[in-house]
Design an enzyme around this catalytic site. Structure first.
Site, PDB file in Angstrom:
ATOM      1  N   LYS A   1       0.855  -1.189   0.000  1.00 46.07           N
ATOM      2  CA  LYS A   1       0.000   0.000   0.000  1.00 46.07           C
ATOM      3  C   LYS A   1       0.889   1.236   0.000  1.00 46.07           C
ATOM      4  CE  LYS A   1      -4.465   1.230   0.443  1.00 46.07           C
ATOM      5  NZ  LYS A   1      -5.525   0.703  -0.460  1.00 46.07           N
TER       6      LYS A   1
ATOM      7  N   THR B   1      -4.730  -4.737   1.207  1.00 46.81           N
ATOM      8  CA  THR B   1      -3.951  -3.502   1.269  1.00 46.81           C
ATOM      9  C   THR B   1      -4.676  -2.422   2.078  1.00 46.81           C
ATOM     10  OG1 THR B   1      -4.819  -2.625  -0.818  1.00 46.81           O
ATOM     11  CG2 THR B   1      -2.863  -4.026  -0.942  1.00 46.81           C
ATOM     12  N   ASP B   2      -6.003  -2.489   2.127  1.00 46.59           N
ATOM     13  CA  ASP B   2      -6.729  -1.551   2.982  1.00 46.59           C
ATOM     14  C   ASP B   2      -6.399  -1.805   4.449  1.00 46.59           C
ATOM     15  OD1 ASP B   2      -8.867   0.593   3.113  1.00 46.59           O
ATOM     16  OD2 ASP B   2      -9.752  -0.930   4.430  1.00 46.59           O
TER      17      ASP B   2
ATOM     18  N   PHE C   1      30.436  28.409 -16.017  1.00 44.00           N
ATOM     19  CA  PHE C   1      30.262  27.263 -16.905  1.00 44.00           C
ATOM     20  C   PHE C   1      30.837  27.653 -18.266  1.00 44.00           C
ATOM     21  CE2 PHE C   1      27.663  24.343 -19.654  1.00 44.00           C
ATOM     22  CZ  PHE C   1      28.261  23.181 -19.190  1.00 44.00           C
TER      23      PHE C   1
ATOM     24  N   ARG D   1      27.567  33.220 -13.124  1.00 48.94           N
ATOM     25  CA  ARG D   1      26.124  33.156 -13.329  1.00 48.94           C
ATOM     26  C   ARG D   1      25.398  33.017 -11.991  1.00 48.94           C
ATOM     27  NH1 ARG D   1      25.313  26.810 -15.360  1.00 48.94           N
ATOM     28  NH2 ARG D   1      26.675  25.904 -13.758  1.00 48.94           N
TER      29      ARG D   1
ATOM     30  N   ILE E   1      27.872  22.290 -12.192  1.00 42.79           N
ATOM     31  CA  ILE E   1      27.081  21.617 -11.169  1.00 42.79           C
ATOM     32  C   ILE E   1      27.707  20.267 -10.829  1.00 42.79           C
ATOM     33  CG2 ILE E   1      24.841  20.535 -10.704  1.00 42.79           C
ATOM     34  CD1 ILE E   1      23.510  22.778 -12.213  1.00 42.79           C
ATOM     35  N   GLN E   2      28.305  19.611 -11.818  1.00 35.55           N
ATOM     36  CA  GLN E   2      28.978  18.345 -11.539  1.00 35.55           C
ATOM     37  C   GLN E   2      30.012  18.505 -10.437  1.00 35.55           C
ATOM     38  OE1 GLN E   2      28.225  19.554 -14.550  1.00 35.55           O
ATOM     39  NE2 GLN E   2      28.033  17.952 -16.113  1.00 35.55           N
TER      40      GLN E   2
ATOM     41  N   ASN F   1      19.728  21.454 -13.246  1.00 36.97           N
ATOM     42  CA  ASN F   1      20.080  22.852 -13.489  1.00 36.97           C
ATOM     43  C   ASN F   1      18.791  23.606 -13.821  1.00 36.97           C
ATOM     44  OD1 ASN F   1      21.039  25.324 -14.234  1.00 36.97           O
ATOM     45  ND2 ASN F   1      22.436  24.583 -15.815  1.00 36.97           N
TER      46      ASN F   1
END
Length: 284
Positions: free
Chosen positions: A15, A61-62, A164, A181, A225-226, A252
């Site tokens: 669930k 599942t209830d 960059f 940036r 960013i890497q 990004n």
């Protein structure tokens, strides 16, 4: 498809999207413990449901939803790892036909308003903690096979100190080199432990990771960013010895420029839908 540390499964069921809010209305901290839960169970006892429609061993599942919500009242802690372990273990004790259980949870974060004395709250974030625990039955014993923690939903903005440039240029390139940036980065990450028992730190490791991500993003001037997520991952492994592996995925989401006055002030708008997606896994 879901994956299990115990190996591939012929079948499993459970669930998901079960929401719970445990409220301590007497001023006890934490006032609000909120989580969204997924439970998955497996075992040979459930196979006849698939092959013959025999549901005699099946837990509906209830019923799982009711189990999670009602048993949350009996959970006394505040960290997701202990909560997932509590629900998984209690389920296997209650239903011996289940051979294993995997419980995942995402925090639904609420923080008390300043000076409220744990009476009034507001949603916090945007980032939120996650956890996953898998417990298997081995004879009469229960063993914790996996414990994984994470934080999803970081939204981080740096006004200066992100470049960059120097990337491949060919007939498909329109992006100029950028020396400085305003970087808008989204980040999800999770981690595993050298020993599963280390996961149950009352939230201390998750708090340390959240602070580390903020500190690295604030202090590190990057060329991509890497490079940012590499620094985060290496710092996690260096400073938190309990962590065995770090998985990160960054987007990004840097805003598009509308107009700038030199490099001191500018107006920006939400980025166009295509975004850069970057993943990294580092192991001890």
């Amino acid at each position: 498809m879901h994956r299990f540390s115990s190996g591939p499964k012929t079948s499993y069921y459970g669930k998901g999207d079960v929401s719970v809010y445990r409220l301590n209305r007497d001023g006890t901290s934490p006032g609000v413990f909120g989580a969204n839960v997924l439970i998955l169970i497996y075992g040979d006892a459930f196979w006849p449901t698939y092959t013959t429609g025999d549901n005699s061993s099946l837990v509906a599942t209830d019923s799982m939803k009711n189990f999670i919500q009602r048993e949350t009242l009996n959970f006394l802690g505040d960290d997701l790892e202990s909560y997932c372990h509590f629900i998984a273990e209690k389920f296997l004790v209650t239903y011996p036909q289940a051979e294993g259980a995997q419980v995942s949870a995402s925090r639904i974060p609420y923080d008390p308003l300043p000076g409220s004395n744990e009476v009034t709250f507001a949603p916090s974030g945007p980032e939120f903690a996650t956890a996953k625990v898998e417990i298997v039955r081995e004879g009469s014993l229960l063993r914790t096979l996996e414990a994984r923690s994470g934080i999803q939903g970081f939204r981080l903005l740096r006004l200066n100190g992100s470049a960059f440039k120097g990337f491949v240029r060919d007939e498909y390139t329109t992006l100029p080199d950028i020396a400085n940036r305003p970087l808008h980065m989204w980040l999800d990450l999770d981690w595993t432990y050298v020993d599963a028992s280390a996961a149950f730190s009352s939230g201390a490791i998750t708090a340390a990771v959240r602070k580390l991500v903020h500190d690295v993003f604030d202090s590190f001037e990057s060329g991509s960013i890497q490079q940012v997520i590499y620094q985060i991952g290496m710092k996690m492994l260096a400073e938190i010895p309990a962590i065995a592996e770090v998985n990160q995925e960054a987007n990004n989401r840097t805003w598009d420029t509308v107009v700038e006055r030199g490099s001191s002030v500018g107006v920006f708008t939400e980025a166009r839908p295509p975004y850069g997606c970057l993943g990294l896994t580092l192991k001890r």
